[in-house]
Enzyme design. Structure first.
Site, PDB file in Angstrom:
ATOM      1  N   ARG A 231     -50.497   9.539  60.234  1.00 42.59           N
ATOM      2  CA  ARG A 231     -50.023   8.482  59.351  1.00 42.59           C
ATOM      3  C   ARG A 231     -49.681   9.102  58.001  1.00 42.59           C
ATOM      4  O   ARG A 231     -50.418   9.947  57.487  1.00 42.59           O
ATOM      5  CB  ARG A 231     -51.087   7.387  59.183  1.00 42.59           C
ATOM      6  CG  ARG A 231     -51.178   6.429  60.360  1.00 42.59           C
ATOM      7  CD  ARG A 231     -49.919   5.575  60.455  1.00 42.59           C
ATOM      8  NE  ARG A 231     -49.963   4.594  61.529  1.00 42.59           N
ATOM      9  CZ  ARG A 231     -49.456   4.788  62.741  1.00 42.59           C
ATOM     10  NH1 ARG A 231     -48.928   5.969  63.046  1.00 42.59           N
ATOM     11  NH2 ARG A 231     -49.493   3.831  63.648  1.00 42.59           N
ATOM     12  N   GLU A 260     -41.897   4.239  54.892  1.00 44.44           N
ATOM     13  CA  GLU A 260     -40.978   4.488  56.005  1.00 44.44           C
ATOM     14  C   GLU A 260     -40.009   3.327  56.174  1.00 44.44           C
ATOM     15  O   GLU A 260     -40.443   2.178  56.156  1.00 44.44           O
ATOM     16  CB  GLU A 260     -41.768   4.735  57.288  1.00 44.44           C
ATOM     17  CG  GLU A 260     -42.601   6.009  57.217  1.00 44.44           C
ATOM     18  CD  GLU A 260     -43.315   6.328  58.528  1.00 44.44           C
ATOM     19  OE1 GLU A 260     -43.289   5.493  59.469  1.00 44.44           O
ATOM     20  OE2 GLU A 260     -43.914   7.416  58.607  1.00 44.44           O
ATOM     21  N   HIS A 279     -40.491   9.983  62.056  1.00 41.25           N
ATOM     22  CA  HIS A 279     -41.554   9.273  62.788  1.00 41.25           C
ATOM     23  C   HIS A 279     -41.128   9.067  64.247  1.00 41.25           C
ATOM     24  O   HIS A 279     -41.121   7.946  64.764  1.00 41.25           O
ATOM     25  CB  HIS A 279     -41.884   7.931  62.131  1.00 41.25           C
ATOM     26  CG  HIS A 279     -43.244   7.418  62.508  1.00 41.25           C
ATOM     27  ND1 HIS A 279     -43.990   6.584  61.713  1.00 41.25           N
ATOM     28  CD2 HIS A 279     -43.998   7.623  63.624  1.00 41.25           C
ATOM     29  CE1 HIS A 279     -45.135   6.302  62.313  1.00 41.25           C
ATOM     30  NE2 HIS A 279     -45.166   6.923  63.477  1.00 41.25           N
TER      31      HIS A 279
END
Length: 320
Positions: A231, A260, A279
């Site tokens: 994370r 993000e 990601h």
């Protein structure tokens, strides 16, 4: 009337032939935020990164299960869901291998400067106006695993093909993995000072938020490379930027970020000692389908009157 199931991820992640398993039991609707007008009737939700908090739950009085498409669920307020007797499920195990593969892609991509080498082939090699990028051997380096859960263990397993020293730090010792793979437990300060490559595999908790910050970075080797596929918020990005800019550590390879999608003005994007991906560590066709099947399976069990599998740890042992 059939109960209503909302799916807030797209069909690339949750194909219709997977969600069709719910159609004998429910009406299924794919939605994009905002979908507040449908929440009042929703009985189940298959959710991506949407924030499922108290405000969200007030709009969904009939919700019985929030099935998270992913292993992390920090966007879901589990306490609020539990108070309202809403199950929270996630998709552990199925994505561990893909994330571990991507972790090694980032490690090797940085150590052998693959993105820069690709650019040189496309723009410079034939013109002979730029020298080849020199990287670093893996042999003799120390790989440090911050967190040795499911994904960390898969990264460790893949490390057996390299001539590395292996250390880890976690709140729980893993004597089984120590014996199997020759990894050594060390305290946090020793971990930071010993590791040439630090690979982060911890969940986002109050105790892990910002765990890689100014203090931790100051204890790392100048040769250290920080790799994060967990994370983004476990790393203080401003502190990391300063350490990279000032060359106090060698570099970083990141798949996750504090915000993000990360903004185009994020100063990390201007550095040449970072490798970045969006990601996407779990983004393989096989893994995403497995995640979809697991997430749909949890909703199906709930609609059939069973306690759903794969409830998050905070709800284990609870039945609503």
């Amino acid at each position: 009337m059939k109960p209503l199931v909302l799916i807030s991820t797209d069909v690339a992640n949750v194909p219709e032939d997977v969600s069709s398993a719910l159609k004998p039991l429910a009406d299924v609707a794919y939605v994009k935020a905002p979908y507040d007008e449908l929440l009042g009737e929703a009985r189940a939700l298959l959710v991506g990164g949407d924030k499922v908090n108290e405000e969200f739950l007030r709009k969904a009085p009939h919700l019985g299960v929030a099935s998270r498409f992913g292993v992390g669920y920090d966007a879901v307020d589990v306490e609020a869901c539990t108070r309202r007797k809403v199950y929270v499920t996630h998709t552990p195990d199925v994505l561990s291998g893909a994330v571990a593969d991507h972790t090694w892609a980032l490690i090797l991509g940085f150590m052998r400067r693959i993105p820069e080498a690709d650019f040189i082939v496309r723009e410079h090699w034939a013109k002979k106006d730029r020298r080849l990028p020199f990287g670093w051997d893996m042999k003799g380096k120390t790989l440090g695993l911050l967190g040795l859960g499911r994904i960390g263990a898969e990264v460790l397993k893949r490390a057996q093909g390299f001539d590395l020293d292996l250390v880890y730090y976690d709140v729980m010792k893993r004597e089984d993995l120590e014996k199997l793979y020759g990894v050594r437990y060390v305290d946090f300060d020793e971990f930071l000072g010993a590791s040439d490559i630090i690979s982060v595999h911890v969940p986002l908790l109050p105790s892990t938020r910002g765990i890689i910050g100014d203090d931790a970075l100051s204890k790392m080797k100048s040769s250290a490379v920080v790799v994060n596929t967990s994370r983004g918020q476990v790393i203080d990005e401003k502190a990391l930027y300063r350490a990279l800019k000032e060359k106090r550590i060698r570099g970083a390879a990141l798949d996750v970020f504090e915000e993000e999608p990360t903004p185009l003005d994020n100063p990390l994007l201007a550095l040449d000692n970072v490798v970045l991906t969006p990601h996407c560590a779990s983004a393989t066709w096989e893994t995403r389908r497995g995640m979809a099947e697991m997430a749909v399976g949890s909703i199906k069990a709930f609609l059939e009157g069973r306690r759903p599998p794969n409830v998050v740890p905070e709800q284990r042992g609870l039945s609503f």
